[in-house]
Design a protein around this motif. Structure first.
Motif, PDB file in Angstrom:
ATOM      1  N   ILE A 117      50.599 121.991   3.197  1.00 43.00           N
ATOM      2  CA  ILE A 117      51.625 121.145   3.815  1.00 43.00           C
ATOM      3  C   ILE A 117      51.834 119.875   2.994  1.00 43.00           C
ATOM      4  O   ILE A 117      52.975 119.461   2.728  1.00 43.00           O
ATOM      5  CB  ILE A 117      51.221 120.790   5.256  1.00 43.00           C
ATOM      6  N   ALA A 118      50.718 119.250   2.571  1.00 48.24           N
ATOM      7  CA  ALA A 118      50.821 118.021   1.775  1.00 48.24           C
ATOM      8  C   ALA A 118      51.546 118.281   0.460  1.00 48.24           C
ATOM      9  O   ALA A 118      52.368 117.472   0.014  1.00 48.24           O
ATOM     10  CB  ALA A 118      49.423 117.464   1.506  1.00 48.24           C
ATOM     11  N   LEU A 119      51.258 119.432  -0.163  1.00 48.23           N
ATOM     12  CA  LEU A 119      51.903 119.776  -1.422  1.00 48.23           C
ATOM     13  C   LEU A 119      53.405 120.005  -1.224  1.00 48.23           C
ATOM     14  O   LEU A 119      54.225 119.612  -2.068  1.00 48.23           O
ATOM     15  CB  LEU A 119      51.243 121.017  -2.023  1.00 48.23           C
ATOM     16  N   LYS A 120      53.770 120.600  -0.112  1.00 48.89           N
ATOM     17  CA  LYS A 120      55.183 120.860   0.162  1.00 48.89           C
ATOM     18  C   LYS A 120      55.925 119.559   0.448  1.00 48.89           C
ATOM     19  O   LYS A 120      57.049 119.345  -0.029  1.00 48.89           O
ATOM     20  CB  LYS A 120      55.320 121.813   1.344  1.00 48.89           C
ATOM     21  N   LEU A 162      49.553 105.647   0.412  1.00 46.05           N
ATOM     22  CA  LEU A 162      50.115 106.989   0.328  1.00 46.05           C
ATOM     23  C   LEU A 162      49.569 107.647  -0.927  1.00 46.05           C
ATOM     24  O   LEU A 162      49.479 107.010  -1.983  1.00 46.05           O
ATOM     25  CB  LEU A 162      51.640 106.947   0.258  1.00 46.05           C
ATOM     26  N   PHE A 163      49.203 108.915  -0.797  1.00 42.48           N
ATOM     27  CA  PHE A 163      48.782 109.703  -1.950  1.00 42.48           C
ATOM     28  C   PHE A 163      49.930 110.623  -2.350  1.00 42.48           C
ATOM     29  O   PHE A 163      50.492 111.331  -1.516  1.00 42.48           O
ATOM     30  CB  PHE A 163      47.544 110.538  -1.631  1.00 42.48           C
ATOM     31  N   LYS A 164      50.272 110.584  -3.627  1.00 45.56           N
ATOM     32  CA  LYS A 164      51.338 111.443  -4.130  1.00 45.56           C
ATOM     33  C   LYS A 164      50.762 112.821  -4.433  1.00 45.56           C
ATOM     34  O   LYS A 164      49.875 112.969  -5.275  1.00 45.56           O
ATOM     35  CB  LYS A 164      51.954 110.836  -5.397  1.00 45.56           C
ATOM     36  N   VAL A 165      51.285 113.830  -3.753  1.00 40.69           N
ATOM     37  CA  VAL A 165      50.777 115.199  -3.896  1.00 40.69           C
ATOM     38  C   VAL A 165      51.870 116.035  -4.544  1.00 40.69           C
ATOM     39  O   VAL A 165      52.715 116.619  -3.862  1.00 40.69           O
ATOM     40  CB  VAL A 165      50.371 115.789  -2.531  1.00 40.69           C
ATOM     41  N   ASP A 166      51.874 116.070  -5.863  1.00 41.00           N
ATOM     42  CA  ASP A 166      52.973 116.726  -6.573  1.00 41.00           C
ATOM     43  C   ASP A 166      52.498 117.782  -7.566  1.00 41.00           C
ATOM     44  O   ASP A 166      53.275 118.229  -8.415  1.00 41.00           O
ATOM     45  CB  ASP A 166      53.819 115.683  -7.308  1.00 41.00           C
ATOM     46  N   HIS A 167      51.220 118.186  -7.468  1.00 44.61           N
ATOM     47  CA  HIS A 167      50.697 119.175  -8.409  1.00 44.61           C
ATOM     48  C   HIS A 167      49.590 119.975  -7.726  1.00 44.61           C
ATOM     49  O   HIS A 167      48.746 119.402  -7.029  1.00 44.61           O
ATOM     50  CB  HIS A 167      50.149 118.482  -9.665  1.00 44.61           C
ATOM     51  N   PRO A 168      49.568 121.299  -7.896  1.00 46.32           N
ATOM     52  CA  PRO A 168      48.547 122.124  -7.224  1.00 46.32           C
ATOM     53  C   PRO A 168      47.136 121.925  -7.770  1.00 46.32           C
ATOM     54  O   PRO A 168      46.171 122.337  -7.119  1.00 46.32           O
ATOM     55  CB  PRO A 168      49.032 123.558  -7.466  1.00 46.32           C
TER      56      PRO A 168
END
Length: 283
Positions: free
Chosen positions: A11-14, A30-36
């Motif tokens: 969910i965070a990645l999406k 906020l943590f940026k979640v933009d890479h698997p």
């Protein structure tokens, strides 16, 4: 350990963002979640710290507080006593910056720069240290931190013996390494012969290195065998598995190893039960 990530991670990645608390800058963020590849990403927008740096900080804060099995929810770097003497084997990124600001003269940072230099020499303002043969005196440090460094050391066991020597009794070497989940033995990928020539045992594998544009060659990928090697050196070894979305620690590869220099290595195992060398921190 499966490679499948959890529902919250997906969910965070999406969404691309995750609210939480950074244990390095001590801020709601906020943590940026933009890479698997969660381990090397999940960046705090306030200080730029990554998942792996916060994993190290999490274990560091728990160990210093004497609560090795407890994740300290709102602890941060400022909670470290200022008299704590720490050596960190890197001179960049958020964890280094916050430790240097907080501890001042009790904080030493270094890089491995070039074979031509001796440990303790300066190069363009940066301290050069060879982990296999440092210039530090016995019983110098309360804590040693190394983040994905030992896999790039030609003789990692010699480096670990050296960290044992320079730690104070009761001190900790807290570190991350490239680590296999699916096998017990370490994998040697390259060695150096008596003439100093690198011999490749596997396809050469280079990791990103801020000091070298070509990257750093990986000599070893570790596995649980490493814990046995640490105990043979004299350490009390523990593998920590970390997962805490609140702290931006996502994914299933949150492994941090703690090697404690015990006061009495001869009797160090008397009260340790088999499961005590694995700690799971998170929520």
């Amino acid at each position: 350990m499966t490679s499948e990530i959890g529902v919250l991670d997906k969910i965070a990645l999406k969404i691309g963002w995750l609210p939480g608390y950074c244990n390095i800058c001590g801020m709601l963020t906020l943590f940026k979640v933009d890479h698997p590849n969660f381990r090397e990403h999940v960046v705090c927008v306030k200080c730029g710290s990554t998942n792996r740096q916060r994993q190290l900080a999490c274990v560091l804060l728990s160990e210093i507080a004497g609560n090795a099995n407890e994740l300290r929810t709102f602890a941060n770097i400022k909670d470290i006593p200022k008299e704590t003497v720490i050596w960190n084997t890197e001179t960049t990124r958020a964890l280094h910056e916050k430790l240097a600001l907080h501890l001042g003269k009790n904080y030493i940072s270094s890089e491995y720069i070039d074979l031509s230099l001796k440990s303790g020499e300066m190069w363009n303002g940066t301290l050069h240290v060879d982990m296999e043969e440092t210039h530090f005196k016995d019983d110098t440090f309360d804590v040693i931190l190394s983040s994905d460094v030992l896999e790039h050391v030609q003789r990692p066991l010699e480096a670990l013996k050296e960290t044992y020597r320079i730690l104070k009794p009761g001190g900790f070497h807290i570190f991350t390494v490239s680590f296999y989940h699916h096998r017990f033995t370490n994998e040697k990928r390259a060695v150096v012969d008596d003439e100093g020539v690198v011999k490749y045992l596997r396809k050469p594998w280079y990791h990103h290195d801020p000091m070298r544009s070509e990257g750093a060659l990986c000599y070893t990928v570790f596995a649980p065998e490493l814990l046995c090697e640490l105990e043979e050196i004299g350490f009390e070894a523990r593998l920590c598995i970390l997962y805490s979305p609140l702290h931006g620690m996502l994914g299933n590869n949150g492994i941090v190893i703690v090697a404690k220099k015990v006061n009495d290595p001869i009797h160090k195992k008397d009260w340790i039960f088999p499961d005590d060398n694995v700690t799971i921190l998170g929520q």
